[in-house]
Motif scaffolding. Sequence first.
Motif, short mmCIF file in Angstrom:
data_model
loop_
_atom_site.label_atom_id
_atom_site.label_comp_id
_atom_site.label_asym_id
_atom_site.label_seq_id
_atom_site.Cartn_x
_atom_site.Cartn_y
_atom_site.Cartn_z
N VAL A 1 -36.61 14.87 -56.75
CA VAL A 1 -35.66 13.80 -56.43
C VAL A 1 -34.37 14.39 -55.86
O VAL A 1 -33.80 13.87 -54.89
N TRP A 2 -33.91 15.48 -56.47
CA TRP A 2 -32.68 16.15 -55.99
C TRP A 2 -32.84 16.63 -54.56
O TRP A 2 -31.98 16.38 -53.70
N ALA A 3 -33.94 17.32 -54.28
CA ALA A 3 -34.18 17.84 -52.93
C ALA A 3 -34.32 16.70 -51.93
O ALA A 3 -33.82 16.77 -50.80
N THR A 4 -35.00 15.62 -52.36
CA THR A 4 -35.16 14.47 -51.49
C THR A 4 -33.82 13.82 -51.20
O THR A 4 -33.57 13.37 -50.08
N SER A 5 -32.93 13.80 -52.20
CA SER A 5 -31.61 13.19 -52.01
C SER A 5 -30.82 13.92 -50.95
O SER A 5 -30.18 13.30 -50.09
N PHE A 6 -30.84 15.26 -51.00
CA PHE A 6 -30.10 16.03 -50.00
C PHE A 6 -30.70 15.82 -48.61
O PHE A 6 -29.98 15.59 -47.63
N ALA A 7 -32.03 15.93 -48.52
CA ALA A 7 -32.67 15.74 -47.22
C ALA A 7 -32.49 14.31 -46.71
O ALA A 7 -32.30 14.08 -45.51
N LEU A 8 -32.51 13.34 -47.64
CA LEU A 8 -32.30 11.95 -47.24
C LEU A 8 -30.88 11.76 -46.71
O LEU A 8 -30.66 11.03 -45.73
N GLY A 9 -29.91 12.43 -47.35
CA GLY A 9 -28.53 12.35 -46.86
C GLY A 9 -28.42 12.90 -45.45
O GLY A 9 -27.74 12.32 -44.59
N MET A 10 -29.10 14.01 -45.19
CA MET A 10 -29.10 14.58 -43.84
C MET A 10 -29.69 13.60 -42.84
O MET A 10 -29.19 13.44 -41.72
N PRO B 1 -37.87 8.96 -37.94
CA PRO B 1 -37.98 10.34 -38.43
C PRO B 1 -37.49 10.49 -39.86
O PRO B 1 -38.08 11.26 -40.64
N ALA B 2 -36.42 9.78 -40.22
CA ALA B 2 -35.92 9.85 -41.60
C ALA B 2 -36.97 9.36 -42.58
O ALA B 2 -37.14 9.93 -43.68
N LEU B 3 -37.71 8.33 -42.22
CA LEU B 3 -38.76 7.82 -43.09
C LEU B 3 -39.88 8.85 -43.26
O LEU B 3 -40.40 9.03 -44.37
N MET B 4 -40.23 9.54 -42.18
CA MET B 4 -41.27 10.57 -42.28
C MET B 4 -40.82 11.72 -43.17
O MET B 4 -41.60 12.26 -43.96
N MET B 5 -39.53 12.08 -43.08
CA MET B 5 -39.00 13.12 -43.95
C MET B 5 -39.06 12.71 -45.41
O MET B 5 -39.45 13.47 -46.29
N ALA C 1 -42.60 12.86 -46.74
CA ALA C 1 -43.03 14.24 -46.97
C ALA C 1 -42.38 14.83 -48.21
O ALA C 1 -43.02 15.55 -48.99
N ALA C 2 -41.08 14.54 -48.42
CA ALA C 2 -40.37 15.10 -49.57
C ALA C 2 -40.93 14.57 -50.88
O ALA C 2 -40.98 15.29 -51.89
N ILE C 3 -41.36 13.32 -50.89
CA ILE C 3 -41.96 12.74 -52.10
C ILE C 3 -43.42 13.15 -52.23
O ILE C 3 -43.91 13.46 -53.32
N GLY D 1 -41.91 18.40 -41.64
CA GLY D 1 -41.83 19.74 -42.20
C GLY D 1 -40.61 19.95 -43.04
O GLY D 1 -40.65 20.61 -44.08
N LEU D 2 -39.47 19.35 -42.64
CA LEU D 2 -38.24 19.48 -43.42
C LEU D 2 -38.42 18.92 -44.82
O LEU D 2 -38.03 19.56 -45.81
N GLY D 3 -38.98 17.73 -44.93
CA GLY D 3 -39.16 17.12 -46.24
C GLY D 3 -40.02 17.97 -47.16
O GLY D 3 -39.72 18.13 -48.35
N ALA D 4 -41.09 18.55 -46.61
CA ALA D 4 -41.99 19.35 -47.43
C ALA D 4 -41.36 20.64 -47.90
O ALA D 4 -41.42 20.99 -49.09
N ILE D 5 -40.71 21.38 -47.00
CA ILE D 5 -40.16 22.67 -47.41
C ILE D 5 -38.91 22.50 -48.27
O ILE D 5 -38.63 23.34 -49.14
N ALA D 6 -38.15 21.40 -48.08
CA ALA D 6 -36.97 21.19 -48.92
C ALA D 6 -37.38 20.92 -50.36
O ALA D 6 -36.78 21.46 -51.30
#
Length: 527
Positions: free
Chosen positions: A144-153, A312-316, A319-321, A372-377
């Motif tokens: 959730v933390w990593a997703t929050s940062f990537a979601l903010g980006m 693109p934000a939705l795809m990220m 992936a992060a989840i 890819g960003l969502g997954a690696i984050a």
Amino acid sequence: MSSSTVNRAGPWEWGGLAVLSLPTVLLGLDVTVLYLALPSLAEDLRPSGTEALWIMDAYGFLIAGFLITMGTLGDRVGRRKLLMIGVAAFGAVSAVAAFSDSTELLIASRAALGIAGATLMPSTLALISNMFADPRQRSVAIGVWATSFALGMALGPVVGGAVLAHFWWGSAFLVAVPVAIVTLVAAPLLIPEYRAPRGGRFDLLSVVLSLIAILPVVYAVKRVAKDGLGTATIGAAVIGLVFAVLFVRRQGKLASPLLDVRLFTDRTFSAALSVLLVGLVGVGGSMLLITQQLQLVEGLPPVEAGLWMGPPALMMFVAAIGAPLVARRVPPGIVVAVTLALSTFGYVLLTQVDAAGGVALMVIGFGLVYLGLGAIAALGTDLVVGAAPPEKAGSASAMSETVQELGLALGVAILGSLATAVYRDRADDDIPAGTPPEVAEAAGDSLAGASSVADRMPDGWLDQAREAATSGLHMAMLVAAVGSLVLSLLSAVALRHIGVIGGGEPQADEAALDGAAATEGAARSEV
């Protein structure tokens, strides 16, 4: 240890995670919120190409420079206390940045925001480690933390576009103020304080060494972007590397170092950090270039450009989840490699974007990059923190966040500078003879500069400038594609020893049960 033998987090802790997610989203948002504001900012403050890059990435570089220091400081003064100090400072400096009336003040404000942001990132992740003792719950919380940062980006361009549709460019900074107020009110109620019982002495010399190691390298990158490789650039890079060696040597001798360099002996820790660093270089550069392409080349207003960044934000986000869930059945190395391969294809698509009518292709290509960003984050952060023993979670958290911020900032500097160099090379050849020097300088420096003096150039020249900027995008995305492909292959090899997430815990529990059964059987036989 079985998850049943530790205290499981309840509603209070999950509420605290929601509070910690607020500054985390804010930090990610502040990385990208200016991407759509840059054209209107350029018209107002008239920064040079290099100054524009400084406005964009001074924030990320200063965060990267101070993360390790602030992570250690939080252990000593209290992680929640440092979090609240940082949030208050972030809100106050954001207000200053919003009303900056010069390029110099805005760059200084962005740098101060970076220092304030450095107090927030290690505090949030370290507090999560304190609040969630159960390994499975902690894995979800870190996701959730990593997703929050990537979601903010990802939300940065959307939020920037929305506020710029009604207000001036400085309003993009004011989003931080209400978030800071809510966090300051809720943190004392839902987040427990933590201070290391034996934090050791805070080594100021190590702080100085770390800064002297980072800042000359930053200067070298910027100097190359502006003037090319010269004596001053090489000298700055050498100074930075020398002090980096001195910093590492000192950390190895200290009982309580700012950075425990022994963490790098863990193969999982080092490999995951490398994936985060290199992977985010391409993402950072492409985010800047795509948002500029949408506005300056395609001519979209900020709010429409921001909305096009939504898919693109939705795809990220997906992936992060989804990546941590898939990694419960498929080894993380394979998950990372596959998503990076998809990102490579996205970069290739971006090399085919035209100077007009290329919006759909940009959205599809950038969406694959964000996948890819969502997954690696999400997976990268979990692997880095999970590879470190609990007593070193603070150092691991700081390193994870340092490489992510540094990767984003390097992406802006390297790929942004590459695209700018291609633009300048082509634009200089197209500037008509007899153009006033100040107009020629602005037109040849960047597309934003060319747009600001378009009324003083011949008809049709701005179209040529847009073609030159698109060529710069193509070159930068080609380099990013090569890097992403190489990273995909290396990830499959470097992370191949890691099993599925959570796969070891059930086995450990079964072994414990078998051992208990054997002990009980032995006791009965003795009776």
